[in-house]
Design a protein around this motif. Structure first.
Motif, PDB file in Angstrom:
ATOM      1  N   SER A  77       0.832  -1.207   0.000  1.00 35.67           N
ATOM      2  CA  SER A  77       0.000   0.000   0.000  1.00 35.67           C
ATOM      3  C   SER A  77       0.867   1.259   0.000  1.00 35.67           C
ATOM      4  O   SER A  77       2.068   1.213   0.259  1.00 35.67           O
ATOM      5  N   SER A  81      -2.226   4.586   4.521  1.00 40.63           N
ATOM      6  CA  SER A  81      -3.032   3.410   4.280  1.00 40.63           C
ATOM      7  C   SER A  81      -2.453   2.206   5.013  1.00 40.63           C
ATOM      8  O   SER A  81      -1.297   2.195   5.427  1.00 40.63           O
ATOM      9  N   THR A 100      -6.355  -1.341   2.567  1.00 37.93           N
ATOM     10  CA  THR A 100      -6.561  -0.521   1.375  1.00 37.93           C
ATOM     11  C   THR A 100      -6.469  -1.357   0.106  1.00 37.93           C
ATOM     12  O   THR A 100      -7.191  -1.099  -0.865  1.00 37.93           O
ATOM     13  N   SER A 122       1.272   3.878  -5.698  1.00 36.98           N
ATOM     14  CA  SER A 122       1.767   5.189  -5.291  1.00 36.98           C
ATOM     15  C   SER A 122       3.163   5.059  -4.661  1.00 36.98           C
ATOM     16  O   SER A 122       4.043   4.439  -5.253  1.00 36.98           O
ATOM     17  N   THR A 138      -1.552  15.985  -2.299  1.00 34.60           N
ATOM     18  CA  THR A 138      -2.307  15.167  -3.253  1.00 34.60           C
ATOM     19  C   THR A 138      -3.302  15.985  -4.060  1.00 34.60           C
ATOM     20  O   THR A 138      -3.973  15.440  -4.945  1.00 34.60           O
ATOM     21  N   SER A 157      -5.792  10.299 -14.838  1.00 27.93           N
ATOM     22  CA  SER A 157      -4.883  10.915 -13.880  1.00 27.93           C
ATOM     23  C   SER A 157      -4.154  12.083 -14.533  1.00 27.93           C
ATOM     24  O   SER A 157      -4.157  12.215 -15.759  1.00 27.93           O
ATOM     25  N   HIS A 198      -5.896   8.092  -9.794  1.00 27.00           N
ATOM     26  CA  HIS A 198      -4.955   7.540  -8.807  1.00 27.00           C
ATOM     27  C   HIS A 198      -5.652   6.538  -7.882  1.00 27.00           C
ATOM     28  O   HIS A 198      -5.008   5.631  -7.357  1.00 27.00           O
ATOM     29  N   MET A 199      -6.963   6.698  -7.702  1.00 28.05           N
ATOM     30  CA  MET A 199      -7.761   5.740  -6.928  1.00 28.05           C
ATOM     31  C   MET A 199      -8.297   4.690  -7.892  1.00 28.05           C
ATOM     32  O   MET A 199      -9.475   4.640  -8.225  1.00 28.05           O
ATOM     33  N   GLU A 254      -9.663   1.397  -9.775  1.00 30.44           N
ATOM     34  CA  GLU A 254     -10.663   0.394  -9.438  1.00 30.44           C
ATOM     35  C   GLU A 254     -10.055  -1.006  -9.511  1.00 30.44           C
ATOM     36  O   GLU A 254      -9.465  -1.371 -10.533  1.00 30.44           O
TER      37      GLU A 254
END
Length: 260
Positions: free
Chosen positions: A28, A32, A36, A93, A157, A215, A243-244, A246
């Protein structure tokens, strides 16, 4: 987490294993825990043995001072040993930067995959931004201002001030402050924030660098540069992803790489 192993310096590491097939350890990023990346582990489970763990200083894992990036690499070495002696690694990340360092350190890594490791060479003013963040973060943590440290990270961020104020009022804020000291760990993993070209050029195993099509462009450029710098790199873009990312979109791409 239902399993424990011990790193070289005596730190207890909590982890869990899901699925069957080639083993991949999921790492992660900042702010987090292993939870996560647990949804991604479930998405991989029909094709891979997915291992999630709490990095040191978070969740159910312990911590041992002083922190060094080398100790986090030793954590991954302990996990690899605990799950069979060899594994692929995936990091999201800043966790991706740790995965690349582990691969460059000669661990028994079969493959390495990263999603948007945020090296700031390709963001205008990125080096200066990273330097200012490092200075302010270290000052806030030294003075015990955990909330301020979290705010610094959220601004880094790109989160707006109104959203940050909302986060401070949310039930999750206490948990964010609890892991705030680990922000310094991720900052150390990122080094000076710039792409470590010499280290990347020494990685012998296949590397998959992935970015989201929705992104910021600099993150896609950074991911492509990772793939171009390592000797055996592949670059992929997941259209519509940020960046998040799926798990249902990333999972099949990662599974194909790990099982291929």
């Amino acid at each position: 987490m239902d399993k424990k192993t011990t790193s070289r310096d005596g730190t207890s590491l909590a982890y869990q294993v899901t699925g069957q097939g080639p083993t991949v350890i999921l790492v992660s990023g900042a702010m987090s825990t292993g939870g996560t990346v647990t949804p991604l582990a479930h998405r991989l489970a029909d094709r891979c043995t997915a291992v999630v763990y709490d990095r040191r200083g978070r969740g159910e894992s312990g911590d041992t001072a002083p922190y060094t990036v080398a100790r986090e690499v030793e954590d991954l070495a302990a996990l690899i040993d605990a799950v069979g002696g060899e594994a692929a690694l995936f990091g999201v990340s800043s966790g991706g930067a740790l995965v690349l360092e582990a691969a460059a350190s000669g661990l028994p890594v079969r493959q390495a995959a990263v999603y948007e490791a945020p090296f700031a060479d390709f963001l205008e003013g990125g080096a200066e931004r990273e330097a200012a963040y490092k200075e302010n973060l270290n000052r806030a943590l030294t003075e015990g201002r955990r909330g301020d440290a979290v705010e610094l990270f959220l601004r880094l961020t790109g989160l707006g001030e109104e959203m940050i104020r909302g986060a401070r009022r949310s039930p999750m804020w206490a948990g964010m402050e609890a892991v705030a000291p680990s922000l310094a760990y991720d900052d150390a993993v990122m080094g000076d924030g710039l792409l470590p070209r010499e280290r990347l050029a020494s990685i012998a195993v296949p590397v998959l660098a992935v970015a989201g099509g929705a992104s910021p462009e600099w993150m896609r450029v950074a991911s492509r540069e990772i793939a171009d710098t390592v000797p055996r790199g592949t670059y992929r873009v997941l259209e519509g992803q940020t960046h998040m990312v799926e798990p249902d979109v990333l999972g099949p791409v990662l599974a194909e790489f790990v099982t291929g």
